[in-house]
Design a protein around this motif. Structure first.
Motif, PDB file in Angstrom:
ATOM      1  N   HIS A   1     -37.047 -19.043 -24.026  1.00  0.00           N
ATOM      2  CA  HIS A   1     -36.504 -20.195 -23.464  1.00  0.00           C
ATOM      3  C   HIS A   1     -37.286 -20.680 -21.841  1.00  0.00           C
ATOM      4  O   HIS A   1     -36.332 -19.837 -21.189  1.00  0.00           O
ATOM      5  N   LEU A   2     -37.967 -20.909 -21.868  1.00  0.00           N
ATOM      6  CA  LEU A   2     -38.238 -21.311 -20.789  1.00  0.00           C
ATOM      7  C   LEU A   2     -37.871 -22.914 -19.820  1.00  0.00           C
ATOM      8  O   LEU A   2     -38.279 -23.748 -20.224  1.00  0.00           O
ATOM      9  N   LEU A   3     -37.280 -22.506 -18.916  1.00  0.00           N
ATOM     10  CA  LEU A   3     -36.000 -23.869 -18.844  1.00  0.00           C
ATOM     11  C   LEU A   3     -36.385 -24.166 -17.567  1.00  0.00           C
ATOM     12  O   LEU A   3     -36.872 -23.251 -16.138  1.00  0.00           O
ATOM     13  N   ASP A   4     -36.596 -26.360 -17.456  1.00  0.00           N
ATOM     14  CA  ASP A   4     -36.735 -26.455 -15.981  1.00  0.00           C
ATOM     15  C   ASP A   4     -35.130 -26.163 -15.222  1.00  0.00           C
ATOM     16  O   ASP A   4     -34.328 -26.701 -15.273  1.00  0.00           O
ATOM     17  N   PRO A   5     -35.549 -25.186 -13.924  1.00  0.00           N
ATOM     18  CA  PRO A   5     -33.660 -24.940 -13.466  1.00  0.00           C
ATOM     19  C   PRO A   5     -33.432 -26.817 -12.796  1.00  0.00           C
ATOM     20  O   PRO A   5     -32.295 -26.856 -12.610  1.00  0.00           O
ATOM     21  N   ALA A   6     -33.990 -27.804 -12.489  1.00  0.00           N
ATOM     22  CA  ALA A   6     -33.378 -28.699 -12.253  1.00  0.00           C
ATOM     23  C   ALA A   6     -32.760 -29.657 -13.012  1.00  0.00           C
ATOM     24  O   ALA A   6     -31.270 -30.425 -13.198  1.00  0.00           O
ATOM     25  N   THR A   7     -33.123 -30.158 -14.535  1.00  0.00           N
ATOM     26  CA  THR A   7     -32.550 -30.601 -15.747  1.00  0.00           C
ATOM     27  C   THR A   7     -32.069 -29.976 -16.735  1.00  0.00           C
ATOM     28  O   THR A   7     -31.462 -29.851 -17.526  1.00  0.00           O
ATOM     29  N   GLY A   8     -32.582 -28.572 -16.647  1.00  0.00           N
ATOM     30  CA  GLY A   8     -31.876 -27.883 -17.698  1.00  0.00           C
ATOM     31  C   GLY A   8     -33.212 -27.418 -19.256  1.00  0.00           C
ATOM     32  O   GLY A   8     -32.471 -27.234 -20.014  1.00  0.00           O
ATOM     33  N   LYS A   9     -34.381 -28.352 -18.800  1.00  0.00           N
ATOM     34  CA  LYS A   9     -34.732 -29.400 -20.357  1.00  0.00           C
ATOM     35  C   LYS A   9     -35.449 -27.444 -20.330  1.00  0.00           C
ATOM     36  O   LYS A   9     -36.358 -27.313 -19.882  1.00  0.00           O
ATOM     37  N   THR A  10     -35.912 -28.009 -22.234  1.00  0.00           N
ATOM     38  CA  THR A  10     -36.934 -26.721 -22.278  1.00  0.00           C
ATOM     39  C   THR A  10     -38.483 -26.643 -21.871  1.00  0.00           C
ATOM     40  O   THR A  10     -38.880 -28.237 -23.028  1.00  0.00           O
ATOM     41  N   VAL A  11     -39.082 -25.869 -21.181  1.00  0.00           N
ATOM     42  CA  VAL A  11     -40.318 -26.494 -20.371  1.00  0.00           C
ATOM     43  C   VAL A  11     -41.480 -26.128 -21.550  1.00  0.00           C
ATOM     44  O   VAL A  11     -42.451 -26.962 -22.666  1.00  0.00           O
ATOM     45  N   LYS A  12     -40.901 -24.394 -22.440  1.00  0.00           N
ATOM     46  CA  LYS A  12     -40.872 -23.865 -23.061  1.00  0.00           C
ATOM     47  C   LYS A  12     -41.146 -22.891 -24.468  1.00  0.00           C
ATOM     48  O   LYS A  12     -39.637 -22.729 -23.566  1.00  0.00           O
ATOM     49  N   THR A  13     -41.293 -21.951 -24.898  1.00  0.00           N
ATOM     50  CA  THR A  13     -40.753 -21.100 -25.552  1.00  0.00           C
ATOM     51  C   THR A  13     -41.983 -20.114 -26.171  1.00  0.00           C
ATOM     52  O   THR A  13     -43.195 -20.372 -26.157  1.00  0.00           O
ATOM     53  N   PHE A  14     -41.511 -18.549 -26.019  1.00  0.00           N
ATOM     54  CA  PHE A  14     -42.512 -17.802 -26.093  1.00  0.00           C
ATOM     55  C   PHE A  14     -41.701 -17.253 -27.781  1.00  0.00           C
ATOM     56  O   PHE A  14     -40.954 -16.774 -27.072  1.00  0.00           O
ATOM     57  N   ASN A  15     -42.250 -17.223 -28.744  1.00  0.00           N
ATOM     58  CA  ASN A  15     -41.953 -17.361 -30.105  1.00  0.00           C
ATOM     59  C   ASN A  15     -42.713 -14.843 -30.300  1.00  0.00           C
ATOM     60  O   ASN A  15     -43.448 -14.802 -29.483  1.00  0.00           O
ATOM     61  N   VAL A  16     -41.524 -14.518 -30.747  1.00  0.00           N
ATOM     62  CA  VAL A  16     -41.334 -12.420 -30.996  1.00  0.00           C
ATOM     63  C   VAL A  16     -42.740 -12.876 -32.257  1.00  0.00           C
ATOM     64  O   VAL A  16     -43.532 -11.775 -31.268  1.00  0.00           O
ATOM     65  N   THR A  17     -42.917 -13.595 -32.333  1.00  0.00           N
ATOM     66  CA  THR A  17     -43.846 -12.373 -33.699  1.00  0.00           C
ATOM     67  C   THR A  17     -44.793 -12.867 -33.319  1.00  0.00           C
ATOM     68  O   THR A  17     -46.255 -12.677 -33.382  1.00  0.00           O
ATOM     69  N   ASP A  18     -45.321 -13.858 -31.913  1.00  0.00           N
ATOM     70  CA  ASP A  18     -46.204 -14.180 -31.462  1.00  0.00           C
ATOM     71  C   ASP A  18     -47.031 -12.821 -30.632  1.00  0.00           C
ATOM     72  O   ASP A  18     -48.671 -12.955 -30.363  1.00  0.00           O
ATOM     73  N   TYR A  19     -46.685 -12.318 -30.378  1.00  0.00           N
ATOM     74  CA  TYR A  19     -46.692 -10.700 -29.841  1.00  0.00           C
ATOM     75  C   TYR A  19     -45.879  -9.680 -30.796  1.00  0.00           C
ATOM     76  O   TYR A  19     -46.719  -8.423 -30.112  1.00  0.00           O
ATOM     77  N   ASP A  20     -45.233  -9.394 -31.164  1.00  0.00           N
ATOM     78  CA  ASP A  20     -45.014  -8.679 -31.485  1.00  0.00           C
ATOM     79  C   ASP A  20     -44.762  -8.784 -33.500  1.00  0.00           C
ATOM     80  O   ASP A  20     -42.900  -9.245 -33.854  1.00  0.00           O
ATOM     81  N   PRO A  21     -45.644  -8.514 -34.017  1.00  0.00           N
ATOM     82  CA  PRO A  21     -45.250  -8.919 -36.010  1.00  0.00           C
ATOM     83  C   PRO A  21     -44.068  -8.263 -35.923  1.00  0.00           C
ATOM     84  O   PRO A  21     -43.691  -8.863 -37.449  1.00  0.00           O
TER      85      PRO A  21
END
Length: 244
Positions: free
Chosen positions: A12-32
């Motif tokens: 999870h990529l979080l906005d440090p000011a709000t803590g909201k998730t900006v983006k996610t990276f799913n493991v299966t997209d990189y390592d099936p």
């Protein structure tokens, strides 16, 4: 500018000011074949992520290097054994990692009928391309890596302590030139607890009873003048058990 949080199969990529998730990276997209993200670190604009089929491991089966903002994969590498998490370190340009299992881990695998083959390796890889800069099979005995960018010294050692994995190495320290892999000094008989603390041209061993200081560039015991007696003595510190 971003907080990175690893949870199971998502980074999870979080906005440090709000803590909201900006983006996610799913493991299966990189390592099936991966189920969990198991390691996470940032170096410059690089995100260093480890993945495996099991969670709560001491090492990752695969390392993936990606752009830390976009998630675009730069390269990935699978281990012969595994990439131990305490033995992954990075400079601005180079990723250092150990691909090995400890004797205790190999014993468990053999009891399960699996006998991994091949030597253990210490690798220095380009963060941009994954290209091998240098590697060695000699005296790859550690479970911990630390790097001093000021002195371009890579330390291979152990990280034995009461609150760390029971198979951590307890003996042996080697200093390498980070850019070339040249052995600067080596003491395979040096018994120590860890993790080691690197501070400028000194490293400290660590432990519940305290630690000792050594010269990072030579491996010699560091000396200091006792302010009360005026005599030269080994530089060391003592402490009671605790996080401080």
């Amino acid at each position: 500018d971003t907080v990175y949080v690893m949870h199971e199969g998502l980074i999870h990529l979080l906005d440090p000011a709000t803590g909201k998730t900006v983006k996610t990276f799913n493991v299966t997209d990189y390592d099936p074949q991966g189920t969990f993200w198991t390691f996470l670190a940032v170096s410059g604009e690089h995100l260093i992520a480890g993945s495996s089929v099991e969670n709560y491991m001491t090492g990752s089966r695969t390392l993936t290097i990606m752009d830390r903002k976009t998630g675009q994969e730069k390269w990935s590498r699978s281990a012969t054994y595994h990439f131990r998490h305490n033995a992954i370190a990075a400079s601005d340009t180079t990723l250092f990692c150990l691909d090995r299992m400890t004797p205790r881990q190999l014993y468990v695998y053999k009891r399960l009928g699996v006998e991994p083959t091949g030597p253990s390796h210490l690798y220095a890889l380009s963060l941009d391309t994954g290209k091998e800069i240098w590697s060695t099979e000699e005296n790859v005995l550690g479970t911990w890596l630390g790097y001093s960018s000021r002195h371009d010294i890579l330390i291979q050692a152990g990280s034995s302590a009461r609150d760390r994995a029971s198979d951590e190495s307890r003996t042996g320290v080697t200093a390498y030139r980070g850019k070339t892999g040249e052995v600067v000094w080596q003491n395979l008989k040096l018994s120590h607890t860890g993790p080691l603390l690197l501070h400028d041209d000194v490293f400290f061993t660590n432990g519940g009873a305290g630690g000792r200081a050594f010269d990072l560039l030579t491996g010699a015991i560091k000396k200091t003048v006792n302010p009360l007696t005026g005599k030269l003595q080994n530089l060391a510190f003592a402490r009671n058990y605790g996080c401080s």
